[in-house]
Write a protein that holds these residues in place. Structure first.
Motif, PDB file in Angstrom:
ATOM      1  N   MET A 146       0.868  -1.169   0.000  1.00 51.72           N
ATOM      2  CA  MET A 146       0.000   0.000   0.000  1.00 51.72           C
ATOM      3  C   MET A 146       0.906   1.221   0.000  1.00 51.72           C
ATOM      4  SD  MET A 146      -3.111   1.039   2.597  1.00 51.72           S
ATOM      5  CE  MET A 146      -3.898  -0.545   2.449  1.00 51.72           C
ATOM      6  N   LEU A 147       0.728   2.075  -1.006  1.00 48.87           N
ATOM      7  CA  LEU A 147       1.611   3.220  -1.196  1.00 48.87           C
ATOM      8  C   LEU A 147       0.816   4.494  -1.389  1.00 48.87           C
ATOM      9  CD1 LEU A 147       3.395   1.250  -3.918  1.00 48.87           C
ATOM     10  CD2 LEU A 147       4.584   1.929  -1.855  1.00 48.87           C
ATOM     11  N   GLU A 148       1.392   5.588  -0.981  1.00 47.40           N
ATOM     12  CA  GLU A 148       0.801   6.892  -1.277  1.00 47.40           C
ATOM     13  C   GLU A 148       1.425   7.417  -2.565  1.00 47.40           C
ATOM     14  OE1 GLU A 148      -0.472  10.727   1.211  1.00 47.40           O
ATOM     15  OE2 GLU A 148       1.697  10.407   1.210  1.00 47.40           O
ATOM     16  N   VAL A 149       0.572   7.931  -3.435  1.00 42.15           N
ATOM     17  CA  VAL A 149       1.023   8.548  -4.680  1.00 42.15           C
ATOM     18  C   VAL A 149       0.534   9.984  -4.703  1.00 42.15           C
ATOM     19  CG1 VAL A 149       1.103   6.380  -5.972  1.00 42.15           C
ATOM     20  CG2 VAL A 149      -1.009   7.729  -5.953  1.00 42.15           C
ATOM     21  N   LYS A 150       1.208  10.801  -5.459  1.00 39.53           N
ATOM     22  CA  LYS A 150       0.858  12.220  -5.530  1.00 39.53           C
ATOM     23  C   LYS A 150      -0.541  12.433  -6.112  1.00 39.53           C
ATOM     24  CE  LYS A 150       2.393  16.625  -7.386  1.00 39.53           C
ATOM     25  NZ  LYS A 150       3.397  17.324  -8.150  1.00 39.53           N
ATOM     26  N   ALA A 151      -0.852  11.706  -7.179  1.00 40.76           N
ATOM     27  CA  ALA A 151      -2.144  11.879  -7.844  1.00 40.76           C
ATOM     28  C   ALA A 151      -2.422  10.681  -8.733  1.00 40.76           C
ATOM     29  CB  ALA A 151      -2.140  13.149  -8.685  1.00 40.76           C
ATOM     30  N   LEU A 152      -3.704  10.516  -9.066  1.00 41.21           N
ATOM     31  CA  LEU A 152      -4.117   9.536 -10.063  1.00 41.21           C
ATOM     32  C   LEU A 152      -4.605  10.323 -11.281  1.00 41.21           C
ATOM     33  CD1 LEU A 152      -5.868   7.007  -7.673  1.00 41.21           C
ATOM     34  CD2 LEU A 152      -3.622   6.793  -8.748  1.00 41.21           C
ATOM     35  N   ILE A 153      -5.093   9.637 -12.284  1.00 44.18           N
ATOM     36  CA  ILE A 153      -5.395  10.284 -13.556  1.00 44.18           C
ATOM     37  C   ILE A 153      -6.518  11.329 -13.460  1.00 44.18           C
ATOM     38  CG2 ILE A 153      -7.042   8.587 -14.437  1.00 44.18           C
ATOM     39  CD1 ILE A 153      -5.243   8.838 -17.104  1.00 44.18           C
ATOM     40  N   ARG A 154      -7.387  11.188 -12.468  1.00 44.51           N
ATOM     41  CA  ARG A 154      -8.429  12.188 -12.203  1.00 44.51           C
ATOM     42  C   ARG A 154      -8.369  12.563 -10.736  1.00 44.51           C
ATOM     43  NH1 ARG A 154     -14.344  10.668 -14.234  1.00 44.51           N
ATOM     44  NH2 ARG A 154     -14.707  12.632 -13.154  1.00 44.51           N
ATOM     45  N   GLN A 155      -8.581  13.807 -10.443  1.00 41.29           N
ATOM     46  CA  GLN A 155      -8.512  14.299  -9.066  1.00 41.29           C
ATOM     47  C   GLN A 155      -9.503  13.581  -8.145  1.00 41.29           C
ATOM     48  OE1 GLN A 155      -9.104  18.524  -8.720  1.00 41.29           O
ATOM     49  NE2 GLN A 155      -8.631  18.550  -6.556  1.00 41.29           N
ATOM     50  N   GLU A 156     -10.661  13.179  -8.669  1.00 47.32           N
ATOM     51  CA  GLU A 156     -11.683  12.527  -7.850  1.00 47.32           C
ATOM     52  C   GLU A 156     -11.308  11.105  -7.445  1.00 47.32           C
ATOM     53  OE1 GLU A 156     -13.635  15.263 -10.885  1.00 47.32           O
ATOM     54  OE2 GLU A 156     -12.199  13.636 -10.980  1.00 47.32           O
ATOM     55  N   LEU A 157     -10.360  10.513  -8.168  1.00 45.86           N
ATOM     56  CA  LEU A 157      -9.946   9.145  -7.861  1.00 45.86           C
ATOM     57  C   LEU A 157      -8.995   9.144  -6.674  1.00 45.86           C
ATOM     58  CD1 LEU A 157      -9.462   7.872 -11.502  1.00 45.86           C
ATOM     59  CD2 LEU A 157     -11.286   7.208  -9.913  1.00 45.86           C
ATOM     60  N   LEU A 158      -9.300   8.308  -5.694  1.00 48.08           N
ATOM     61  CA  LEU A 158      -8.530   8.270  -4.455  1.00 48.08           C
ATOM     62  C   LEU A 158      -7.718   7.002  -4.288  1.00 48.08           C
ATOM     63  CD1 LEU A 158     -11.433   9.532  -2.167  1.00 48.08           C
ATOM     64  CD2 LEU A 158      -9.649  10.905  -3.300  1.00 48.08           C
ATOM     65  N   VAL A 159      -8.045   5.968  -5.069  1.00 44.42           N
ATOM     66  CA  VAL A 159      -7.377   4.674  -4.932  1.00 44.42           C
ATOM     67  C   VAL A 159      -7.305   3.973  -6.290  1.00 44.42           C
ATOM     68  CG1 VAL A 159      -9.521   3.486  -4.295  1.00 44.42           C
ATOM     69  CG2 VAL A 159      -7.342   2.504  -3.597  1.00 44.42           C
ATOM     70  N   GLU A 160      -6.211   3.272  -6.502  1.00 46.00           N
ATOM     71  CA  GLU A 160      -6.024   2.439  -7.698  1.00 46.00           C
ATOM     72  C   GLU A 160      -5.392   1.142  -7.228  1.00 46.00           C
ATOM     73  OE1 GLU A 160      -3.612   2.642 -11.933  1.00 46.00           O
ATOM     74  OE2 GLU A 160      -4.601   4.457 -11.174  1.00 46.00           O
ATOM     75  N   ILE A 161      -5.832   0.016  -7.803  1.00 46.82           N
ATOM     76  CA  ILE A 161      -5.368  -1.293  -7.341  1.00 46.82           C
ATOM     77  C   ILE A 161      -4.938  -2.151  -8.527  1.00 46.82           C
ATOM     78  CG2 ILE A 161      -5.980  -3.372  -6.031  1.00 46.82           C
ATOM     79  CD1 ILE A 161      -8.203  -1.672  -4.711  1.00 46.82           C
ATOM     80  N   GLU A 162      -3.835  -2.872  -8.346  1.00 51.19           N
ATOM     81  CA  GLU A 162      -3.354  -3.865  -9.310  1.00 51.19           C
ATOM     82  C   GLU A 162      -3.387  -5.230  -8.639  1.00 51.19           C
ATOM     83  OE1 GLU A 162       0.651  -2.660 -10.052  1.00 51.19           O
ATOM     84  OE2 GLU A 162       0.064  -1.044 -11.407  1.00 51.19           O
ATOM     85  N   ALA A 163      -3.503  -6.279  -9.433  1.00 52.00           N
ATOM     86  CA  ALA A 163      -3.511  -7.631  -8.870  1.00 52.00           C
ATOM     87  C   ALA A 163      -2.794  -8.605  -9.799  1.00 52.00           C
ATOM     88  CB  ALA A 163      -4.949  -8.107  -8.638  1.00 52.00           C
ATOM     89  N   THR A 164      -2.172  -9.592  -9.191  1.00 52.38           N
ATOM     90  CA  THR A 164      -1.544 -10.687  -9.914  1.00 52.38           C
ATOM     91  C   THR A 164      -2.164 -11.984  -9.406  1.00 52.38           C
ATOM     92  OG1 THR A 164       0.549  -9.497 -10.079  1.00 52.38           O
ATOM     93  CG2 THR A 164       0.636 -11.888 -10.414  1.00 52.38           C
ATOM     94  N   ALA A 165      -2.603 -12.826 -10.323  1.00 58.77           N
ATOM     95  CA  ALA A 165      -3.179 -14.117  -9.952  1.00 58.77           C
ATOM     96  C   ALA A 165      -2.430 -15.239 -10.661  1.00 58.77           C
ATOM     97  CB  ALA A 165      -4.651 -14.159 -10.332  1.00 58.77           C
ATOM     98  N   ILE A 166      -2.329 -16.354  -9.990  1.00 62.38           N
ATOM     99  CA  ILE A 166      -1.772 -17.567 -10.586  1.00 62.38           C
ATOM    100  C   ILE A 166      -2.851 -18.639 -10.476  1.00 62.38           C
ATOM    101  CG2 ILE A 166       0.031 -19.324 -10.485  1.00 62.38           C
ATOM    102  CD1 ILE A 166       1.868 -17.151  -9.314  1.00 62.38           C
ATOM    103  N   VAL A 167      -3.306 -19.096 -11.635  1.00 60.54           N
ATOM    104  CA  VAL A 167      -4.394 -20.068 -11.692  1.00 60.54           C
ATOM    105  C   VAL A 167      -3.791 -21.463 -11.581  1.00 60.54           C
ATOM    106  CG1 VAL A 167      -6.333 -20.895 -13.075  1.00 60.54           C
ATOM    107  CG2 VAL A 167      -5.673 -18.488 -13.180  1.00 60.54           C
ATOM    108  N   ALA A 168      -4.326 -22.252 -10.647  1.00 63.39           N
ATOM    109  CA  ALA A 168      -3.850 -23.630 -10.478  1.00 63.39           C
ATOM    110  C   ALA A 168      -4.081 -24.412 -11.754  1.00 63.39           C
ATOM    111  CB  ALA A 168      -4.571 -24.291  -9.311  1.00 63.39           C
ATOM    112  N   GLU A 169      -3.113 -25.219 -12.113  1.00 64.75           N
ATOM    113  CA  GLU A 169      -3.234 -25.999 -13.354  1.00 64.75           C
ATOM    114  C   GLU A 169      -3.828 -27.359 -13.087  1.00 64.75           C
ATOM    115  OE1 GLU A 169      -0.400 -25.434 -16.407  1.00 64.75           O
ATOM    116  OE2 GLU A 169       0.829 -24.209 -15.073  1.00 64.75           O
TER     117      GLU A 169
END
Length: 127
Positions: free
Chosen positions: A104-127
């Protein structure tokens, strides 16, 4: 095989990105916000915006044949780190015992001022 998952946002082809990409059993979900069309779902509420971003991540995972249970890592970007508890509560409600590695990190800004949070995810699907 490379599978591209689109959110249908008009800027995906313009910028040259996909909401998610699956290669083999790995799914990467791009930075996801609470922006829906021209509106920001959740207004100025970090918890509500986080829940909406996670819903959209869930939709991308499903389109890639994955689920939250397959997520091994998340990255949460906040424009105000003092709101970490609200974002963390929403994250915890979704991931519970799955408990992916997370940053969890603080960033200066996102692409729109109204946006307060952005999330990325990595998944590994069981084979």
């Amino acid at each position: 095989m490379r599978q591209l998952i689109s959110s249908g946002a008009p800027w995906e082809p313009l910028v040259g990105y996909s909401r998610a990409v699956r290669v083999g059993n790995v799914v990467e979900v791009a930075g996801t916000t609470a922006q829906d069309g021209d509106a920001v779902t959740g207004g100025p509420d970090v918890y509500a915006q986080t829940k909406r971003a996670l819903e959209k991540i869930g939709e991308a995972l499903a389109a890639a044949g994955a689920s939250f249970a397959d997520v091994v890592r998340t990255r949460i970007y906040l424009t105000d780190i003092s709101q970490w508890e609200a974002a963390g509560r929403a994250h915890g409600e979704v991931f519970g015992e799955i408990r992916p590695a997370s940053s969890m990190l603080e960033v200066k800004a996102l692409i729109r001022q109204e946006l307060l949070v952005e999330i990325e995810a990595t998944a590994i699907v069981a084979e």
